[in-house]
Scaffold this motif. Sequence first.
Motif, PDB file in Angstrom:
ATOM      1  N   TYR A  10      22.855  34.527  -8.050  1.00 11.00           N
ATOM      2  CA  TYR A  10      22.203  33.223  -7.998  1.00 11.00           C
ATOM      3  C   TYR A  10      23.208  32.163  -7.559  1.00 11.00           C
ATOM      4  O   TYR A  10      24.422  32.381  -7.556  1.00 11.00           O
ATOM      5  N   ARG A  15      19.071  30.190  -4.543  1.00 11.33           N
ATOM      6  CA  ARG A  15      18.423  31.027  -5.553  1.00 11.33           C
ATOM      7  C   ARG A  15      18.815  30.506  -6.930  1.00 11.33           C
ATOM      8  O   ARG A  15      19.997  30.310  -7.214  1.00 11.33           O
ATOM      9  N   THR A  64       5.027  29.038 -15.793  1.00 14.19           N
ATOM     10  CA  THR A  64       4.913  29.289 -14.368  1.00 14.19           C
ATOM     11  C   THR A  64       5.627  28.185 -13.599  1.00 14.19           C
ATOM     12  O   THR A  64       5.830  27.084 -14.129  1.00 14.19           O
ATOM     13  N   ALA A  65       6.014  28.472 -12.369  1.00 13.77           N
ATOM     14  CA  ALA A  65       6.610  27.479 -11.473  1.00 13.77           C
ATOM     15  C   ALA A  65       5.701  27.396 -10.258  1.00 13.77           C
ATOM     16  O   ALA A  65       5.781  28.234  -9.353  1.00 13.77           O
ATOM     17  N   MET A  90       8.891  33.874  -8.208  1.00 13.28           N
ATOM     18  CA  MET A  90       9.763  34.210  -9.336  1.00 13.28           C
ATOM     19  C   MET A  90       9.928  35.721  -9.454  1.00 13.28           C
ATOM     20  O   MET A  90       9.049  36.490  -9.065  1.00 13.28           O
ATOM     21  N   LYS A  91      11.046  36.113 -10.031  1.00 13.73           N
ATOM     22  CA  LYS A  91      11.317  37.530 -10.278  1.00 13.73           C
ATOM     23  C   LYS A  91      12.043  37.661 -11.611  1.00 13.73           C
ATOM     24  O   LYS A  91      13.054  36.990 -11.841  1.00 13.73           O
ATOM     25  N   TRP A 121       2.995  34.797  -2.297  1.00 13.20           N
ATOM     26  CA  TRP A 121       4.453  34.818  -2.171  1.00 13.20           C
ATOM     27  C   TRP A 121       4.850  35.351  -0.796  1.00 13.20           C
ATOM     28  O   TRP A 121       5.769  34.864  -0.185  1.00 13.20           O
ATOM     29  N   GLY A 155       7.715  40.841  -8.205  1.00 16.42           N
ATOM     30  CA  GLY A 155       7.753  39.446  -8.590  1.00 16.42           C
ATOM     31  C   GLY A 155       6.687  39.163  -9.620  1.00 16.42           C
ATOM     32  O   GLY A 155       5.927  40.047 -10.019  1.00 16.42           O
ATOM     33  N   SER A 210       4.109  34.331 -13.504  1.00 19.47           N
ATOM     34  CA  SER A 210       4.363  33.685 -14.793  1.00 19.47           C
ATOM     35  C   SER A 210       5.096  34.649 -15.712  1.00 19.47           C
ATOM     36  O   SER A 210       5.112  35.861 -15.482  1.00 19.47           O
ATOM     37  N   VAL A 254      14.923  34.748 -15.262  1.00 17.26           N
ATOM     38  CA  VAL A 254      14.039  34.689 -14.098  1.00 17.26           C
ATOM     39  C   VAL A 254      14.792  34.106 -12.913  1.00 17.26           C
ATOM     40  O   VAL A 254      15.483  33.083 -13.046  1.00 17.26           O
ATOM     41  N   ILE A 269      14.381  32.370  -9.190  1.00 17.25           N
ATOM     42  CA  ILE A 269      13.450  31.661  -8.309  1.00 17.25           C
ATOM     43  C   ILE A 269      14.100  31.553  -6.944  1.00 17.25           C
ATOM     44  O   ILE A 269      15.200  31.011  -6.807  1.00 17.25           O
ATOM     45  N   LEU A 294       7.488  23.049 -13.266  1.00 14.38           N
ATOM     46  CA  LEU A 294       7.546  24.218 -14.132  1.00 14.38           C
ATOM     47  C   LEU A 294       6.863  23.830 -15.431  1.00 14.38           C
ATOM     48  O   LEU A 294       7.234  22.829 -16.054  1.00 14.38           O
TER      49      LEU A 294
END
Length: 423
Positions: free
Chosen positions: A236, A313, A330-331, A336-337, A359, A369, A372, A383, A385, A397
């Motif tokens: 990240y 990331r 959720t975003a 998201m992963k 996605w 992915g 939520s 998570v 993103i 978010l």
Amino acid sequence: MKLGKLYAALIGALVVPAAQAGVYPQCPFDINGAGITHETDAASGLVLHSRSVGAGADAHRQVCAHVVGGDGWQMVGDGSRRVYGFGFAPAQGVDEQVMTNGLAAAQFPAPTFTFREGDEVWLALTNVGMIFRPDLFDQHSVHWHGFPQASAIFDGVPQGSATVQMGSTFTYYYKVNDAGTYLWHCHVEATEHMEMGMIGMLNVLPRQDGSSITDASVGRAFTKFAYNDGDGSTGYDKAFSLQLGAVDSNFHDLHEAVQPLPFLELKGDYTQINGRAYPLTTVENKAEVPAPADAPAVSQPVHSVMRASAGERLLLRLTNGSVDAYYTITALGLPMKVVGRGAQLAAGPSALATNTSDWKASGARWAHGTASVTLGGGEGTDVLIDTRGMAPGTYYLYTTNLNYLSNGAGEDRGGLMTTIVLQ
């Protein structure tokens, strides 16, 4: 007579250690000596003192920190009123100054710790007492929630380990062997003390940090990682710690009024991220945050705004500090992963939901992915993103549990919500 003297000497030997109350944090080095690194968290004021020891495969850090446990006040919802609470805060000063400065200084949530895999940690806790509840003589402790190698005496559970009396200090020792996202909290009368605010986040960075590893799925190298993945998949650019939780205002009000506590009726009515509810989650200047009366400083110093450049990331370290609720987060519009749960690397399709068509349309090409994530009380989830191909702007978010998007019963558009700002 000789037997009586022996008995008296034995009893004296047993009680002397318990009588040594005071501020005596332990550390294997002089924190003000040469070669010591001091890391101060800008929001909470927590200071980590460290030095490097060993060489080669044995190289690691020794880290010392000192916190206080006591009481204080926090603002709920939109900042319209305060509630009483218990909490932790960074220790300020030395000797008796720690006791004086720690009164009414509780922070909500507790300060976030960040250690590195391999660290040796000495964490001192001083119990400064409850200045607003002088009828209470509660002990406190530190429990590292999810830490797999805790020594019994340092685990913080009253039935089998040390707890800290008012006016006393105890130093916990940890050998940090596992990367991940954790919680730390007081385990004395745990439900009560956690509901009142004695809970925070604790992050451990992996040994892999600092290595340049290319994640083949996105074709770029990273130097910061959530776990020792070996393939760069948890790499990240920026990390953010978000503690979800809530305040049951009735429980706190009854506590302040010295009334029986309704444990069976616990139900948070003011939901929060990092101790604040929306819109205060997005106030980045601490000077603009309402400070409760009788508090020596802002008691909720941590905002939740996540700022990044489009294309980066992001790692979100999510924990749920609630004692009575699940939250789903959720975003909106961002892929998201999930890469970790319970301070363990999440690997394989069984650990992740399948990706969705929107996605793919957004340009994210991950094999797995999720839209939520749901966290129960005491759970932690890591998570990623991916903002590749995402337009600069403000994204939200928030919780999909609509009943938690309010500040109490009187204000909608609050609660568990914050922003991700891409520049």
